[in-house]
Design a protein around this motif. Structure first.
Motif, mmCIF file in Angstrom:
data_model
loop_
_atom_site.group_PDB
_atom_site.id
_atom_site.type_symbol
_atom_site.label_atom_id
_atom_site.label_comp_id
_atom_site.label_asym_id
_atom_site.label_seq_id
_atom_site.Cartn_x
_atom_site.Cartn_y
_atom_site.Cartn_z
ATOM 1 N N GLU A 1 0.855 -1.188 0.000
ATOM 2 C CA GLU A 1 0.000 0.000 0.000
ATOM 3 C C GLU A 1 0.892 1.239 0.000
ATOM 4 N N CYS A 2 0.622 2.135 -0.936
ATOM 5 C CA CYS A 2 1.317 3.419 -0.949
ATOM 6 C C CYS A 2 0.415 4.409 -0.218
ATOM 7 N N TYR A 3 0.991 5.171 0.719
ATOM 8 C CA TYR A 3 0.148 6.048 1.544
ATOM 9 C C TYR A 3 0.860 7.372 1.792
ATOM 10 N N MET A 4 0.079 8.356 2.275
ATOM 11 C CA MET A 4 0.674 9.639 2.645
ATOM 12 C C MET A 4 0.569 9.777 4.167
ATOM 13 N N PRO A 5 1.683 9.933 4.888
ATOM 14 C CA PRO A 5 1.615 10.073 6.342
ATOM 15 C C PRO A 5 0.718 11.257 6.729
ATOM 16 N N LYS A 6 0.077 11.154 7.876
ATOM 17 C CA LYS A 6 -0.864 12.188 8.322
ATOM 18 C C LYS A 6 -0.228 13.577 8.306
ATOM 19 N N LYS A 7 1.031 13.652 8.790
ATOM 20 C CA LYS A 7 1.697 14.955 8.887
ATOM 21 C C LYS A 7 1.887 15.569 7.494
ATOM 22 N N SER A 8 2.263 14.733 6.529
ATOM 23 C CA SER A 8 2.476 15.221 5.159
ATOM 24 C C SER A 8 1.148 15.665 4.565
ATOM 25 N N PHE A 9 0.091 14.938 4.901
ATOM 26 C CA PHE A 9 -1.254 15.285 4.411
ATOM 27 C C PHE A 9 -1.647 16.657 4.939
ATOM 28 N N GLN A 10 -1.427 16.874 6.238
ATOM 29 C CA GLN A 10 -1.732 18.155 6.888
ATOM 30 C C GLN A 10 -0.982 19.290 6.196
ATOM 31 N N GLN A 11 0.340 19.074 6.011
ATOM 32 C CA GLN A 11 1.188 20.131 5.410
ATOM 33 C C GLN A 11 0.765 20.404 3.972
ATOM 34 N N LEU A 12 0.436 19.333 3.231
ATOM 35 C CA LEU A 12 0.036 19.509 1.821
ATOM 36 C C LEU A 12 -1.242 20.331 1.744
ATOM 37 N N ASN A 13 -2.233 19.984 2.574
ATOM 38 C CA ASN A 13 -3.514 20.704 2.520
ATOM 39 C C ASN A 13 -3.361 22.152 2.955
ATOM 40 N N GLN A 14 -2.445 22.373 3.920
ATOM 41 C CA GLN A 14 -2.207 23.760 4.368
ATOM 42 C C GLN A 14 -1.651 24.576 3.195
ATOM 43 N N LEU A 15 -0.703 23.973 2.493
ATOM 44 C CA LEU A 15 -0.071 24.621 1.324
ATOM 45 C C LEU A 15 -1.128 24.893 0.256
ATOM 46 N N ARG A 16 -1.979 23.901 0.002
ATOM 47 C CA ARG A 16 -2.980 24.067 -1.064
ATOM 48 C C ARG A 16 -3.984 25.152 -0.695
ATOM 49 N N GLU A 17 -4.305 25.210 0.603
ATOM 50 C CA GLU A 17 -5.237 26.247 1.063
ATOM 51 C C GLU A 17 -4.615 27.628 0.835
ATOM 52 N N GLU A 18 -3.329 27.737 1.198
ATOM 53 C CA GLU A 18 -2.624 29.025 1.010
ATOM 54 C C GLU A 18 -2.572 29.404 -0.466
ATOM 55 N N GLU A 19 -2.498 28.383 -1.322
ATOM 56 C CA GLU A 19 -2.418 28.672 -2.766
ATOM 57 C C GLU A 19 -3.803 28.730 -3.410
ATOM 58 N N GLY A 20 -4.843 28.672 -2.548
ATOM 59 C CA GLY A 20 -6.218 28.760 -3.073
ATOM 60 C C GLY A 20 -6.612 27.541 -3.886
ATOM 61 N N LEU A 21 -5.906 26.412 -3.653
ATOM 62 C CA LEU A 21 -6.247 25.176 -4.380
ATOM 63 C C LEU A 21 -7.220 24.348 -3.550
ATOM 64 N N GLU A 22 -7.928 23.419 -4.227
ATOM 65 C CA GLU A 22 -8.852 22.524 -3.531
ATOM 66 C C GLU A 22 -8.044 21.582 -2.638
ATOM 67 N N VAL A 23 -8.492 21.384 -1.392
ATOM 68 C CA VAL A 23 -7.749 20.485 -0.500
ATOM 69 C C VAL A 23 -8.209 19.037 -0.712
ATOM 70 N N PHE A 24 -7.342 18.096 -0.298
ATOM 71 C CA PHE A 24 -7.706 16.683 -0.418
ATOM 72 C C PHE A 24 -8.579 16.293 0.768
ATOM 73 N N ALA A 25 -9.538 15.413 0.536
ATOM 74 C CA ALA A 25 -10.497 15.022 1.593
ATOM 75 C C ALA A 25 -9.821 14.169 2.657
ATOM 76 N N ASN A 26 -8.855 13.339 2.232
ATOM 77 C CA ASN A 26 -8.201 12.437 3.198
ATOM 78 C C ASN A 26 -6.862 11.992 2.628
ATOM 79 N N PRO A 27 -5.999 11.399 3.450
ATOM 80 C CA PRO A 27 -4.661 11.004 2.976
ATOM 81 C C PRO A 27 -4.707 10.005 1.820
ATOM 82 N N ARG A 28 -5.768 9.169 1.793
ATOM 83 C CA ARG A 28 -5.847 8.182 0.713
ATOM 84 C C ARG A 28 -6.015 8.879 -0.634
#
Ligand SMILES: NC(=O)c1c(N)nc(OC2CCCC2)nc1O[C@@H]1CCC[C@@H]1O
Length: 325
Positions: free
Chosen positions: A169-196
Protein backbone atom coordinates in the motif's frame (compact mmCIF):
# COMPACT_ATOMS: atom_id res chain seq x y z
CA UNK A 1 38.29 7.46 -18.63
CA UNK A 2 40.12 5.42 -16.01
CA UNK A 3 38.36 2.77 -13.92
CA UNK A 4 39.14 4.59 -10.66
CA UNK A 5 36.50 7.23 -11.60
CA UNK A 6 34.08 4.39 -12.43
CA UNK A 7 34.81 2.76 -9.06
CA UNK A 8 34.45 6.09 -7.27
CA UNK A 9 31.00 6.70 -8.83
CA UNK A 10 29.88 3.17 -7.98
CA UNK A 11 31.16 3.53 -4.41
CA UNK A 12 29.33 6.85 -3.93
CA UNK A 13 26.12 5.44 -5.43
CA UNK A 14 26.14 2.36 -3.19
CA UNK A 15 27.03 4.44 -0.13
CA UNK A 16 24.15 6.84 -0.74
CA UNK A 17 21.69 3.98 -1.35
CA UNK A 18 22.80 2.35 1.92
CA UNK A 19 22.37 5.61 3.86
CA UNK A 20 18.95 6.10 2.23
CA UNK A 21 17.94 2.58 3.30
CA UNK A 22 18.99 3.31 6.89
CA UNK A 23 17.03 6.57 6.94
CA UNK A 24 13.82 5.69 5.07
CA UNK A 25 13.49 1.94 5.61
CA UNK A 26 15.14 1.24 8.97
CA UNK A 27 14.52 4.70 10.43
CA UNK A 28 18.07 4.43 11.85
CA UNK A 29 20.29 6.99 10.01
CA UNK A 30 24.03 6.74 10.71
CA UNK A 31 25.01 10.01 9.00
CA UNK A 32 23.77 13.59 9.18
CA UNK A 33 21.64 15.08 6.38
CA UNK A 34 24.57 17.39 5.67
CA UNK A 35 26.96 14.46 5.12
CA UNK A 36 24.39 12.75 2.88
CA UNK A 37 23.86 15.95 0.84
CA UNK A 38 27.60 16.57 0.41
CA UNK A 39 28.14 13.01 -0.87
CA UNK A 40 25.04 13.30 -3.09
CA UNK A 41 26.34 16.47 -4.71
CA UNK A 42 29.76 14.86 -5.28
CA UNK A 43 27.95 12.06 -7.17
CA UNK A 44 25.91 14.61 -9.18
CA UNK A 45 29.15 16.42 -10.13
CA UNK A 46 30.84 13.21 -11.30
CA UNK A 47 27.71 11.96 -13.17
CA UNK A 48 27.45 15.37 -14.87
CA UNK A 49 31.09 15.14 -15.94
CA UNK A 50 30.81 11.45 -16.93
CA UNK A 51 27.13 10.91 -17.95
CA UNK A 52 28.00 7.45 -19.29
CA UNK A 53 28.45 6.38 -15.65
CA UNK A 54 24.82 7.15 -14.68
CA UNK A 55 22.81 4.01 -13.80
CA UNK A 56 19.02 3.75 -13.30
CA UNK A 57 19.47 2.87 -9.59
CA UNK A 58 21.54 5.96 -8.88
CA UNK A 59 19.84 8.09 -6.18
CA UNK A 60 20.13 11.01 -8.61
CA UNK A 61 17.68 9.21 -10.95
CA UNK A 62 14.72 8.97 -8.56
CA UNK A 63 12.99 11.99 -10.07
CA UNK A 64 12.76 11.70 -13.84
CA UNK A 65 13.00 14.70 -16.15
CA UNK A 66 10.23 13.66 -18.55
CA UNK A 67 6.57 14.61 -18.00
CA UNK A 68 4.42 11.75 -19.33
CA UNK A 69 1.57 12.25 -21.85
CA UNK A 70 -0.54 9.58 -20.14
CA UNK A 71 -0.38 6.29 -18.28
CA UNK A 72 0.34 2.94 -19.95
CA UNK A 73 -1.97 0.09 -18.99
CA UNK A 74 -0.44 -2.89 -17.15
CA UNK A 75 -1.96 -6.39 -16.92
CA UNK A 76 -1.27 -8.11 -13.59
CA UNK A 77 -0.09 -11.69 -14.27
CA UNK A 78 -1.49 -12.56 -10.83
CA UNK A 79 -4.72 -10.63 -10.18
CA UNK A 80 -4.53 -8.23 -7.23
CA UNK A 81 -7.43 -9.45 -5.14
CA UNK A 82 -9.67 -7.47 -2.83
CA UNK A 83 -10.92 -8.39 0.65
CA UNK A 84 -14.27 -9.42 2.11
CA UNK A 85 -15.30 -7.29 5.08
CA UNK A 86 -16.24 -7.99 8.69
CA UNK A 87 -17.89 -5.40 10.93
CA UNK A 88 -18.25 -7.16 14.26
CA UNK A 89 -16.87 -9.84 16.56
CA UNK A 90 -19.70 -12.10 15.36
CA UNK A 91 -18.61 -11.62 11.73
CA UNK A 92 -15.09 -12.68 12.74
CA UNK A 93 -16.39 -15.70 14.64
CA UNK A 94 -18.36 -16.72 11.50
CA UNK A 95 -15.15 -16.26 9.43
CA UNK A 96 -13.25 -18.50 11.88
CA UNK A 97 -16.05 -21.13 11.75
CA UNK A 98 -15.94 -21.12 7.91
CA UNK A 99 -12.15 -21.53 7.94
CA UNK A 100 -12.36 -24.48 10.35
CA UNK A 101 -14.79 -26.21 7.94
CA UNK A 102 -12.43 -25.74 4.97
CA UNK A 103 -9.23 -27.18 6.46
CA UNK A 104 -8.27 -29.58 9.23
CA UNK A 105 -4.94 -27.85 9.79
CA UNK A 106 -4.25 -25.95 12.97
CA UNK A 107 -4.85 -22.33 12.00
CA UNK A 108 -2.85 -19.30 13.06
CA UNK A 109 -3.83 -15.84 11.86
CA UNK A 110 -1.62 -12.89 10.93
CA UNK A 111 -3.20 -9.53 11.79
CA UNK A 112 -1.97 -6.58 9.72
CA UNK A 113 -3.02 -2.95 10.00
CA UNK A 114 -5.23 -2.13 7.00
CA UNK A 115 -3.30 0.81 5.58
CA UNK A 116 -5.65 3.34 4.03
CA UNK A 117 -3.73 4.05 0.85
CA UNK A 118 -3.50 2.85 -2.73
CA UNK A 119 -2.47 -0.71 -3.63
CA UNK A 120 0.66 -0.94 -5.75
CA UNK A 121 2.72 -3.74 -7.31
CA UNK A 122 6.52 -3.40 -7.65
CA UNK A 123 8.38 -5.65 -10.12
CA UNK A 124 12.13 -6.26 -9.90
CA UNK A 125 14.11 -7.88 -12.73
CA UNK A 126 17.60 -9.12 -11.77
CA UNK A 127 17.44 -6.91 -8.70
CA UNK A 128 16.46 -3.71 -10.56
CA UNK A 129 13.08 -1.99 -10.11
CA UNK A 130 11.49 -2.19 -13.58
CA UNK A 131 7.79 -1.54 -12.95
CA UNK A 132 5.51 0.14 -10.46
CA UNK A 133 1.80 -0.33 -11.14
CA UNK A 134 -1.51 0.56 -9.49
CA UNK A 135 -4.00 -2.22 -8.67
CA UNK A 136 -6.62 -0.74 -10.99
CA UNK A 137 -9.56 -3.18 -11.19
CA UNK A 138 -7.33 -5.99 -9.92
CA UNK A 139 -6.37 -7.21 -13.42
CA UNK A 140 -5.58 -4.03 -15.36
CA UNK A 141 -3.63 -1.29 -13.59
CA UNK A 142 -1.59 1.74 -14.66
CA UNK A 143 2.16 2.05 -15.06
CA UNK A 144 3.26 4.61 -12.43
CA UNK A 145 6.93 3.58 -12.35
CA UNK A 146 8.09 7.20 -12.72
CA UNK A 147 6.23 8.14 -9.53
CA UNK A 148 6.95 5.00 -7.51
CA UNK A 149 10.67 5.66 -8.09
CA UNK A 150 10.30 8.94 -6.16
CA UNK A 151 9.14 7.10 -3.00
CA UNK A 152 12.35 7.10 -0.91
CA UNK A 153 11.56 3.84 0.91
CA UNK A 154 11.18 1.94 -2.39
CA UNK A 155 14.59 0.43 -3.26
CA UNK A 156 15.62 1.16 -6.87
CA UNK A 157 17.76 -1.98 -6.74
CA UNK A 158 18.15 -4.97 -4.41
CA UNK A 159 21.42 -6.29 -2.95
CA UNK A 160 20.97 -9.56 -4.84
CA UNK A 161 19.65 -9.95 -8.43
CA UNK A 162 16.15 -11.14 -7.43
CA UNK A 163 13.41 -11.26 -10.10
CA UNK A 164 10.30 -10.88 -7.97
CA UNK A 165 7.11 -8.88 -7.56
CA UNK A 166 6.05 -7.40 -4.22
CA UNK A 167 2.77 -5.70 -3.39
CA UNK A 168 1.67 -3.27 -0.78
CA UNK A 169 0.00 0.00 0.00
CA UNK A 170 1.32 3.42 -0.95
CA UNK A 171 0.15 6.05 1.54
CA UNK A 172 0.67 9.64 2.64
CA UNK A 173 1.61 10.07 6.34
CA UNK A 174 -0.86 12.19 8.32
CA UNK A 175 1.70 14.95 8.89
CA UNK A 176 2.48 15.22 5.16
CA UNK A 177 -1.25 15.29 4.41
CA UNK A 178 -1.73 18.16 6.89
CA UNK A 179 1.19 20.13 5.41
CA UNK A 180 0.04 19.51 1.82
CA UNK A 181 -3.51 20.70 2.52
CA UNK A 182 -2.21 23.76 4.37
CA UNK A 183 -0.07 24.62 1.32
CA UNK A 184 -2.98 24.07 -1.06
CA UNK A 185 -5.24 26.25 1.06
CA UNK A 186 -2.62 29.02 1.01
CA UNK A 187 -2.42 28.67 -2.77
CA UNK A 188 -6.22 28.76 -3.07
CA UNK A 189 -6.25 25.18 -4.38
CA UNK A 190 -8.85 22.52 -3.53
CA UNK A 191 -7.75 20.49 -0.50
CA UNK A 192 -7.71 16.68 -0.42
CA UNK A 193 -10.50 15.02 1.59
CA UNK A 194 -8.20 12.44 3.20
CA UNK A 195 -4.66 11.00 2.98
CA UNK A 196 -5.85 8.18 0.71
CA UNK A 197 -7.13 10.60 -1.93
CA UNK A 198 -3.95 12.66 -1.55
CA UNK A 199 -1.78 9.57 -2.12
CA UNK A 200 -3.88 8.48 -5.12
CA UNK A 201 -3.77 11.99 -6.57
CA UNK A 202 -0.01 12.13 -6.09
CA UNK A 203 0.64 8.76 -7.75
CA UNK A 204 -1.52 9.75 -10.71
CA UNK A 205 0.62 12.78 -11.49
CA UNK A 206 2.15 12.82 -14.98
CA UNK A 207 5.09 14.86 -13.66
CA UNK A 208 7.20 12.86 -11.18
CA UNK A 209 8.56 16.11 -9.70
CA UNK A 210 5.11 16.64 -8.18
CA UNK A 211 4.98 13.08 -6.80
CA UNK A 212 8.49 13.54 -5.40
CA UNK A 213 7.30 16.60 -3.44
CA UNK A 214 4.45 14.67 -1.77
CA UNK A 215 6.50 12.60 0.75
CA UNK A 216 4.74 9.32 -0.11
CA UNK A 217 5.59 6.05 1.66
CA UNK A 218 4.82 2.35 1.24
CA UNK A 219 4.23 -0.73 3.36
CA UNK A 220 4.65 -4.06 1.53
CA UNK A 221 2.55 -7.05 2.58
CA UNK A 222 2.16 -9.50 -0.27
CA UNK A 223 4.05 -11.22 -3.07
CA UNK A 224 3.09 -13.66 -5.84
CA UNK A 225 6.77 -14.76 -5.88
CA UNK A 226 6.53 -17.04 -2.84
CA UNK A 227 8.24 -19.96 -4.64
CA UNK A 228 11.23 -17.77 -5.57
CA UNK A 229 11.35 -16.37 -2.04
CA UNK A 230 11.00 -19.87 -0.53
CA UNK A 231 8.57 -18.83 2.21
CA UNK A 232 5.77 -21.02 3.59
CA UNK A 233 3.67 -18.50 5.54
CA UNK A 234 2.57 -14.86 5.61
CA UNK A 235 4.77 -14.12 8.64
CA UNK A 236 7.81 -15.63 6.88
CA UNK A 237 6.98 -13.58 3.77
CA UNK A 238 6.85 -10.34 5.79
CA UNK A 239 10.20 -11.18 7.43
CA UNK A 240 11.77 -12.09 4.07
CA UNK A 241 10.59 -8.88 2.38
CA UNK A 242 12.01 -6.85 5.25
CA UNK A 243 15.33 -8.74 4.91
CA UNK A 244 15.39 -7.85 1.20
CA UNK A 245 15.18 -4.14 2.04
CA UNK A 246 11.42 -3.48 1.83
CA UNK A 247 9.42 -1.61 4.46
CA UNK A 248 6.91 -3.89 6.16
CA UNK A 249 4.55 -2.75 8.90
CA UNK A 250 6.04 -3.55 12.31
CA UNK A 251 2.63 -3.78 14.02
CA UNK A 252 1.75 -7.10 12.30
CA UNK A 253 1.17 -9.89 14.84
CA UNK A 254 0.63 -13.65 14.82
CA UNK A 255 -2.57 -14.72 16.62
CA UNK A 256 -3.36 -18.30 17.64
CA UNK A 257 -7.14 -17.83 17.91
CA UNK A 258 -9.92 -15.50 16.78
CA UNK A 259 -10.16 -14.30 20.39
CA UNK A 260 -6.55 -13.12 20.18
CA UNK A 261 -7.44 -11.44 16.88
CA UNK A 262 -10.30 -9.62 18.59
CA UNK A 263 -8.03 -8.51 21.45
CA UNK A 264 -5.62 -7.03 18.88
CA UNK A 265 -8.52 -5.26 17.12
CA UNK A 266 -9.69 -3.74 20.42
CA UNK A 267 -6.12 -2.58 21.13
CA UNK A 268 -5.68 -0.97 17.69
CA UNK A 269 -9.14 0.63 17.77
CA UNK A 270 -7.74 2.82 20.54
CA UNK A 271 -4.15 3.13 19.33
CA UNK A 272 -4.95 3.96 15.69
CA UNK A 273 -5.36 7.66 16.50
CA UNK A 274 -1.71 7.80 17.58
CA UNK A 275 -0.37 6.20 14.38
CA UNK A 276 1.45 8.53 11.95
CA UNK A 277 -0.63 7.11 9.08
CA UNK A 278 -4.34 6.33 8.56
CA UNK A 279 -5.71 2.82 8.84
CA UNK A 280 -9.34 1.84 8.18
CA UNK A 281 -9.28 -1.61 9.77
CA UNK A 282 -7.29 -4.76 10.43
CA UNK A 283 -6.58 -7.42 7.78
CA UNK A 284 -6.71 -10.96 9.15
CA UNK A 285 -5.00 -13.67 7.07
CA UNK A 286 -4.53 -17.39 7.60
CA UNK A 287 -0.77 -17.60 8.16
CA UNK A 288 0.16 -20.94 6.59
CA UNK A 289 0.28 -20.86 2.76
CA UNK A 290 -0.69 -24.56 2.40
CA UNK A 291 -3.80 -23.86 4.49
CA UNK A 292 -4.52 -20.80 2.32
CA UNK A 293 -4.41 -23.02 -0.78
CA UNK A 294 -6.81 -25.53 0.77
CA UNK A 295 -9.23 -22.79 1.80
CA UNK A 296 -9.12 -21.11 -1.61
CA UNK A 297 -10.71 -18.03 -3.12
CA UNK A 298 -14.00 -16.59 -4.28
CA UNK A 299 -13.99 -14.79 -7.66
CA UNK A 300 -12.78 -11.51 -6.20
CA UNK A 301 -11.26 -12.25 -2.83
CA UNK A 302 -9.51 -14.99 -0.86
CA UNK A 303 -11.61 -17.02 1.58
CA UNK A 304 -8.53 -17.16 3.83
CA UNK A 305 -8.50 -13.44 4.57
CA UNK A 306 -10.96 -10.83 5.81
CA UNK A 307 -10.80 -7.12 6.58
CA UNK A 308 -12.30 -6.03 9.87
CA UNK A 309 -13.44 -2.44 9.21
CA UNK A 310 -13.48 0.07 12.05
CA UNK A 311 -16.92 1.70 12.54
CA UNK A 312 -17.22 4.88 10.46
CA UNK A 313 -16.26 7.71 12.76
CA UNK A 314 -17.75 10.80 11.11
CA UNK A 315 -18.47 12.54 14.41
CA UNK A 316 -15.02 11.77 15.84
CA UNK A 317 -13.09 12.83 12.71
CA UNK A 318 -13.07 16.49 13.79
CA UNK A 319 -12.01 15.55 17.31
CA UNK A 320 -9.30 13.22 15.94
CA UNK A 321 -7.81 15.93 13.73
CA UNK A 322 -7.75 18.43 16.59
CA UNK A 323 -6.17 15.87 18.95
CA UNK A 324 -3.04 15.18 16.92
CA UNK A 325 -2.50 18.46 15.09
N1 LIG B 1 -4.60 -2.24 2.89
C1 LIG B 1 -3.83 -3.18 3.47
O1 LIG B 1 -3.09 -2.88 4.41
C2 LIG B 1 -3.84 -4.58 2.94
C3 LIG B 1 -3.11 -5.61 3.61
N2 LIG B 1 -2.40 -5.37 4.74
N3 LIG B 1 -3.11 -6.86 3.10
C4 LIG B 1 -3.80 -7.13 1.96
O2 LIG B 1 -3.76 -8.39 1.49
C5 LIG B 1 -4.18 -8.65 0.13
C6 LIG B 1 -3.56 -9.95 -0.29
C7 LIG B 1 -4.64 -10.93 -0.47
C8 LIG B 1 -5.94 -10.18 -0.56
C9 LIG B 1 -5.67 -8.77 0.00
N4 LIG B 1 -4.52 -6.20 1.29
C10 LIG B 1 -4.56 -4.93 1.77
O3 LIG B 1 -5.30 -4.02 1.10
C11 LIG B 1 -6.19 -4.52 0.09
C12 LIG B 1 -5.59 -4.41 -1.27
C13 LIG B 1 -6.75 -4.21 -2.22
C14 LIG B 1 -7.95 -3.89 -1.41
C15 LIG B 1 -7.46 -3.73 0.01
O4 LIG B 1 -7.16 -2.37 0.25
Amino acid sequence: MDTSIEQKVQQLREQLNRWSHEYYVQDRPTVTDHEYDETYHELVRLETEYPQLVTSDSPTQRVGGVVLEGFEKVTHQNPMLSLSNAFSKEDLQAFDDRIKKLTNRTIDYVCELKIDGLSVALTYQDGQLVLGATRGDGVIGEDITHNIRTVKSVPLSLEHPWSIEVRGECYMPKKSFQQLNQLREEEGLEVFANPRNAAAGSLRQLDSKVAASRNLAVFLYQSPSVETLEVASQMELLEKMQALGFVTNQESVLCHSIDEVWAFIEKMTVERNNLPYEIDGIVIKVNDFKAQEEIGFTVKAPKWAIAYKFPAEEAQTIVRDIEWT
